[in-house]
Design a protein around this motif. Sequence first.
Motif, PDB file in Angstrom:
ATOM      1  N   GLY A 118       8.856  -1.349  -3.207  1.00 56.19           N
ATOM      2  CA  GLY A 118       7.765  -2.289  -3.008  1.00 56.19           C
ATOM      3  C   GLY A 118       6.895  -1.990  -1.807  1.00 56.19           C
ATOM      4  O   GLY A 118       5.776  -2.504  -1.695  1.00 56.19           O
ATOM      5  N   ALA A 119       7.373  -1.154  -0.888  1.00 56.20           N
ATOM      6  CA  ALA A 119       6.599  -0.817   0.300  1.00 56.20           C
ATOM      7  C   ALA A 119       5.743   0.426   0.119  1.00 56.20           C
ATOM      8  O   ALA A 119       5.106   0.886   1.061  1.00 56.20           O
ATOM      9  CB  ALA A 119       7.540  -0.621   1.493  1.00 56.20           C
ATOM     10  N   ILE A 120       5.714   0.970  -1.105  1.00 57.59           N
ATOM     11  CA  ILE A 120       5.038   2.239  -1.370  1.00 57.59           C
ATOM     12  C   ILE A 120       4.031   2.055  -2.503  1.00 57.59           C
ATOM     13  O   ILE A 120       4.301   1.367  -3.484  1.00 57.59           O
ATOM     14  CB  ILE A 120       6.065   3.323  -1.744  1.00 57.59           C
ATOM     15  N   GLU A 121       2.867   2.680  -2.398  1.00 57.86           N
ATOM     16  CA  GLU A 121       1.873   2.633  -3.470  1.00 57.86           C
ATOM     17  C   GLU A 121       1.873   3.883  -4.341  1.00 57.86           C
ATOM     18  O   GLU A 121       1.334   3.876  -5.443  1.00 57.86           O
ATOM     19  CB  GLU A 121       0.458   2.461  -2.894  1.00 57.86           C
ATOM     20  N   GLN A 122       2.443   4.978  -3.857  1.00 56.57           N
ATOM     21  CA  GLN A 122       2.408   6.219  -4.622  1.00 56.57           C
ATOM     22  C   GLN A 122       3.658   7.031  -4.353  1.00 56.57           C
ATOM     23  O   GLN A 122       4.043   7.239  -3.201  1.00 56.57           O
ATOM     24  CB  GLN A 122       1.161   7.045  -4.263  1.00 56.57           C
ATOM     25  N   ILE A 123       4.320   7.473  -5.427  1.00 56.01           N
ATOM     26  CA  ILE A 123       5.497   8.328  -5.334  1.00 56.01           C
ATOM     27  C   ILE A 123       5.226   9.580  -6.154  1.00 56.01           C
ATOM     28  O   ILE A 123       4.947   9.501  -7.352  1.00 56.01           O
ATOM     29  CB  ILE A 123       6.764   7.628  -5.846  1.00 56.01           C
ATOM     30  N   ASP A 124       5.282  10.734  -5.515  1.00 55.71           N
ATOM     31  CA  ASP A 124       5.084  12.016  -6.188  1.00 55.71           C
ATOM     32  C   ASP A 124       6.291  12.902  -5.930  1.00 55.71           C
ATOM     33  O   ASP A 124       6.813  12.940  -4.807  1.00 55.71           O
ATOM     34  CB  ASP A 124       3.823  12.711  -5.688  1.00 55.71           C
ATOM     35  N   VAL A 125       6.707  13.613  -6.959  1.00 57.22           N
ATOM     36  CA  VAL A 125       7.829  14.546  -6.848  1.00 57.22           C
ATOM     37  C   VAL A 125       7.316  15.941  -7.151  1.00 57.22           C
ATOM     38  O   VAL A 125       6.738  16.191  -8.214  1.00 57.22           O
ATOM     39  CB  VAL A 125       8.967  14.183  -7.818  1.00 57.22           C
ATOM     40  N   LYS A 126       7.490  16.839  -6.215  1.00 54.47           N
ATOM     41  CA  LYS A 126       7.132  18.236  -6.415  1.00 54.47           C
ATOM     42  C   LYS A 126       8.424  19.042  -6.417  1.00 54.47           C
ATOM     43  O   LYS A 126       9.176  19.042  -5.444  1.00 54.47           O
ATOM     44  CB  LYS A 126       6.199  18.716  -5.309  1.00 54.47           C
ATOM     45  N   LEU A 127       8.696  19.710  -7.531  1.00 55.36           N
ATOM     46  CA  LEU A 127       9.908  20.499  -7.673  1.00 55.36           C
ATOM     47  C   LEU A 127       9.617  21.947  -7.290  1.00 55.36           C
ATOM     48  O   LEU A 127       8.639  22.534  -7.751  1.00 55.36           O
ATOM     49  CB  LEU A 127      10.424  20.420  -9.114  1.00 55.36           C
ATOM     50  N   LEU A 145       6.173   9.969  -0.417  1.00 52.51           N
ATOM     51  CA  LEU A 145       5.893   8.536  -0.458  1.00 52.51           C
ATOM     52  C   LEU A 145       4.627   8.278   0.347  1.00 52.51           C
ATOM     53  O   LEU A 145       4.555   8.642   1.524  1.00 52.51           O
ATOM     54  CB  LEU A 145       7.054   7.749   0.143  1.00 52.51           C
ATOM     55  N   ASP A 146       3.636   7.643  -0.288  1.00 52.34           N
ATOM     56  CA  ASP A 146       2.369   7.422   0.393  1.00 52.34           C
ATOM     57  C   ASP A 146       1.906   5.985   0.237  1.00 52.34           C
ATOM     58  O   ASP A 146       2.149   5.344  -0.794  1.00 52.34           O
ATOM     59  CB  ASP A 146       1.285   8.350  -0.162  1.00 52.34           C
ATOM     60  N   ASN A 147       1.235   5.511   1.274  1.00 47.83           N
ATOM     61  CA  ASN A 147       0.563   4.213   1.239  1.00 47.83           C
ATOM     62  C   ASN A 147      -0.938   4.434   1.099  1.00 47.83           C
ATOM     63  O   ASN A 147      -1.473   5.405   1.624  1.00 47.83           O
ATOM     64  CB  ASN A 147       0.860   3.405   2.499  1.00 47.83           C
ATOM     65  N   LYS A 148      -1.601   3.512   0.411  1.00 46.41           N
ATOM     66  CA  LYS A 148      -3.040   3.612   0.185  1.00 46.41           C
ATOM     67  C   LYS A 148      -3.753   2.386   0.731  1.00 46.41           C
ATOM     68  O   LYS A 148      -3.193   1.290   0.776  1.00 46.41           O
ATOM     69  CB  LYS A 148      -3.340   3.734  -1.312  1.00 46.41           C
ATOM     70  N   LYS A 149      -5.009   2.597   1.083  1.00 47.79           N
ATOM     71  CA  LYS A 149      -5.848   1.492   1.515  1.00 47.79           C
ATOM     72  C   LYS A 149      -6.048   0.507   0.371  1.00 47.79           C
ATOM     73  O   LYS A 149      -6.209   0.914  -0.787  1.00 47.79           O
ATOM     74  CB  LYS A 149      -7.197   2.042   1.968  1.00 47.79           C
ATOM     75  N   PRO A 150      -5.998  -0.801   0.620  1.00 45.51           N
ATOM     76  CA  PRO A 150      -6.216  -1.776  -0.456  1.00 45.51           C
ATOM     77  C   PRO A 150      -7.518  -1.498  -1.206  1.00 45.51           C
ATOM     78  O   PRO A 150      -8.529  -1.109  -0.616  1.00 45.51           O
ATOM     79  CB  PRO A 150      -6.276  -3.109   0.288  1.00 45.51           C
ATOM     80  N   GLN A 151      -7.491  -1.710  -2.526  1.00 50.31           N
ATOM     81  CA  GLN A 151      -8.627  -1.373  -3.357  1.00 50.31           C
ATOM     82  C   GLN A 151      -9.649  -2.509  -3.467  1.00 50.31           C
ATOM     83  O   GLN A 151     -10.841  -2.259  -3.631  1.00 50.31           O
ATOM     84  CB  GLN A 151      -8.144  -0.997  -4.762  1.00 50.31           C
ATOM     85  N   LYS A 152      -9.213  -3.762  -3.404  1.00 55.45           N
ATOM     86  CA  LYS A 152     -10.097  -4.905  -3.612  1.00 55.45           C
ATOM     87  C   LYS A 152     -10.509  -5.524  -2.281  1.00 55.45           C
ATOM     88  O   LYS A 152      -9.713  -5.615  -1.357  1.00 55.45           O
ATOM     89  CB  LYS A 152      -9.400  -5.968  -4.462  1.00 55.45           C
ATOM     90  N   ASP A 153     -11.772  -5.960  -2.236  1.00 55.11           N
ATOM     91  CA  ASP A 153     -12.258  -6.655  -1.042  1.00 55.11           C
ATOM     92  C   ASP A 153     -11.643  -8.050  -0.957  1.00 55.11           C
ATOM     93  O   ASP A 153     -11.285  -8.665  -1.963  1.00 55.11           O
ATOM     94  CB  ASP A 153     -13.782  -6.780  -1.083  1.00 55.11           C
ATOM     95  N   GLY A 154     -11.535  -8.553   0.272  1.00 53.47           N
ATOM     96  CA  GLY A 154     -10.995  -9.885   0.481  1.00 53.47           C
ATOM     97  C   GLY A 154      -9.491  -9.874   0.639  1.00 53.47           C
ATOM     98  O   GLY A 154      -8.858  -8.832   0.813  1.00 53.47           O
ATOM     99  N   LEU A 155      -8.910 -11.072   0.584  1.00 56.45           N
ATOM    100  CA  LEU A 155      -7.472 -11.249   0.763  1.00 56.45           C
ATOM    101  C   LEU A 155      -6.791 -11.366  -0.597  1.00 56.45           C
ATOM    102  O   LEU A 155      -7.184 -12.175  -1.439  1.00 56.45           O
ATOM    103  CB  LEU A 155      -7.188 -12.499   1.589  1.00 56.45           C
ATOM    104  N   HIS A 156      -5.771 -10.559  -0.805  1.00 58.61           N
ATOM    105  CA  HIS A 156      -4.987 -10.593  -2.033  1.00 58.61           C
ATOM    106  C   HIS A 156      -3.518 -10.420  -1.662  1.00 58.61           C
ATOM    107  O   HIS A 156      -3.181  -9.984  -0.564  1.00 58.61           O
ATOM    108  CB  HIS A 156      -5.416  -9.487  -2.993  1.00 58.61           C
ATOM    109  N   GLY A 157      -2.647 -10.739  -2.604  1.00 59.33           N
ATOM    110  CA  GLY A 157      -1.232 -10.572  -2.317  1.00 59.33           C
ATOM    111  C   GLY A 157      -0.348 -11.031  -3.439  1.00 59.33           C
ATOM    112  O   GLY A 157      -0.809 -11.326  -4.559  1.00 59.33           O
ATOM    113  N   GLN A 158       0.924 -11.110  -3.143  1.00 65.96           N
ATOM    114  CA  GLN A 158       1.889 -11.594  -4.115  1.00 65.96           C
ATOM    115  C   GLN A 158       3.107 -12.171  -3.384  1.00 65.96           C
ATOM    116  O   GLN A 158       3.453 -11.750  -2.282  1.00 65.96           O
ATOM    117  CB  GLN A 158       2.313 -10.493  -5.081  1.00 65.96           C
ATOM    118  N   LEU A 159       3.700 -13.143  -4.025  1.00 65.30           N
ATOM    119  CA  LEU A 159       4.888 -13.804  -3.503  1.00 65.30           C
ATOM    120  C   LEU A 159       5.924 -13.812  -4.610  1.00 65.30           C
ATOM    121  O   LEU A 159       5.627 -14.236  -5.740  1.00 65.30           O
ATOM    122  CB  LEU A 159       4.555 -15.227  -3.069  1.00 65.30           C
ATOM    123  N   GLY A 160       7.130 -13.315  -4.328  1.00 57.93           N
ATOM    124  CA  GLY A 160       8.128 -13.184  -5.379  1.00 57.93           C
ATOM    125  C   GLY A 160       9.489 -13.700  -4.979  1.00 57.93           C
ATOM    126  O   GLY A 160       9.849 -13.747  -3.798  1.00 57.93           O
TER     127      GLY A 160
END
Length: 633
Positions: A118-127, A145-160
């Motif tokens: 949940g703390a990662i936006e992109q997972i790539d595996v290079k063999l 493992l990479d994090n990306k800049k949020p894509q949408k303007d304003g405040l967004h999120g999720q609660l689970g």
Amino acid sequence: MKLLKILLFTFISNLVFAQKDSIRLLPSAEIVAQRLNYFTVGQNHLTTDSFALALFQNQSLAAYLSSQTPLSIKAYGTGTVSVATRGVAASHTAMVWNGINLQNPLNGGADIALLNVGAIEQIDVKLGGCSALFGSGAIGGVVQLDNKKPQKDGLHGQLGYGLGSVGWGNEQLRLDYKNAKIGASLNIGHQAATNDFRFKNTAEIGQPLQKAAHAAYDFLNVSGNFYAQISPNDFFKIHFWRSQNYREITPTMTASNNNALYRDTANRMTAEWAHFFKKSYLKLRGAYLFDKNFYASDVIKNSQNGIRSYIGEAEWNYNFSKNNVLRIGANNTTDVSDNNNYKQNPQRNRMALFVNQAFSSDFITVSGNIRQEWVNNGATPTTFSVGFEKPFSVKKTPDLPLKKEWILRGAVSRNFNIPTFNDLYWANLGNPNLVNERGWSKELGLKYKRKTARSEWGFYTTVFDIDITNRIAWLPQSDGQWRPNNIAQVQSMGVEAGINYQRKVENWHFITHLNYQYADAKDGNGGVQLYVPKHNASASARLFYKTFYASWQQSASSKRYGTTDKIIATEPFTLADAALGFTPSVWRTKGGDFNLKMDIRLRIDNVLNADYQVITFYPNPRRQFRLEVLALF
């Protein structure tokens, strides 16, 4: 001097061979995974599945990689979990987070049970071998493992929130914010369980069903990312990640409970600044990593192991044309240990210079990399890699309205791995005379892709060969103690294959993936590598209909040997997980500025109720149920 000559030759060759551009290699303001994507041409690349990331966001990286890739997972019950590929050890698979290698200098591995998807936006595996890009340890492959800049303007999120079998519970909060100048995200994930799962004890007569004793865990992950455009040409970002965990170590089926427990804390922070010129950019990165763990049991009262890493890196990227990029850089890493299992607390300094080049045209894409490292002022083997990708296309005709694309690819790399601190300095057991592991990695593959308006499918296949000399292995000695030594050689040969297919028809969308890996790994005496399966496979299928979805993930592994002479081995096993869910829209404003959606899913892990062992006599749970509810806004 040798490196300077190579650099000069590379610069001249760029001036000679620069030609009309076909792809743009200069990245945008946010540079993500450039080293992995641009300069590992010819190697097998498994990309992120966005739906799988969402499905596994409350699980560990171990669960994701086990079901989505052909990588081999080595789990010591509720203890550490590592990942390996192509028949080589876990210390030969690099774990790279936002450009920083997370392999622990103490043991050479990365405990993927503690990394939250949940703390990662992109997972790539290079063999394949990547030592020329990431240094020591990247012999079998890289998980990035990479994090990306949020894509949408304003405040967004999720609660689970989630609950499930064996007292499992989960809470999650994610907040994203973005405007024209800045972006930020915060992720908090917590999960815990009493984990008193049932298992079949194969070590006892009659193989009775028993409950796991002393198996509870409590994991907390807090991560954040900040992005800022300081000026039209200057960009800055910060990533941090804190992981705080508690685990009770389940005894093996043949041992009594000694009340072992394990506490570990990891703090990771990296900051990066990039300045863009007309045809180039300069990037500076600094990182601080701190890992500390505490182990105690009825036998061992206090074992503490800590390591601090200070990393500085600079790189300059120049585009001779939009399809021809040169990268030059330097790295300095200092590792400082804090360990009560060593007679002293040593530190190690590593310096590296590297040159990378990627060139692409309609005819062929090639990349070349070279790296020289020094460890405590002593030079390691010079490493390099060369790769190519040659596309073959069939043009559209009235009789053949589809465009088919084939890609022939191949790569060769020279790699190395330095001894870990535990190998060298463990009190009364370490071996200070160990030398670096050296190796070659070679592969040749074929890739095919076919796409229409409603469907897309493709496949890949790869043959590979890895040779490692001076392989470091802990083996029993004449006094009964296990100590590390350099053994003569390890060779792993094998094949990989994969198929993917997806189709859209009105409101229906179907996606499926299949990955398989065969790796025959042997040491110089003909013995097998411990707990490395010859056959490893994963498959997944997803079906979407409007706001409903269903998912099936399955993985399979052949037997794993616990001794080099094959006397002790696990049984082959297959695991399947399923999920059912729907994502209704609960509230949406007239202007569409705010949209509240729910994601409600039922997950069933180990649907087939399999009894299995990844490591001999370490128990694993049978079927479990989990209900998860997320509010997305």
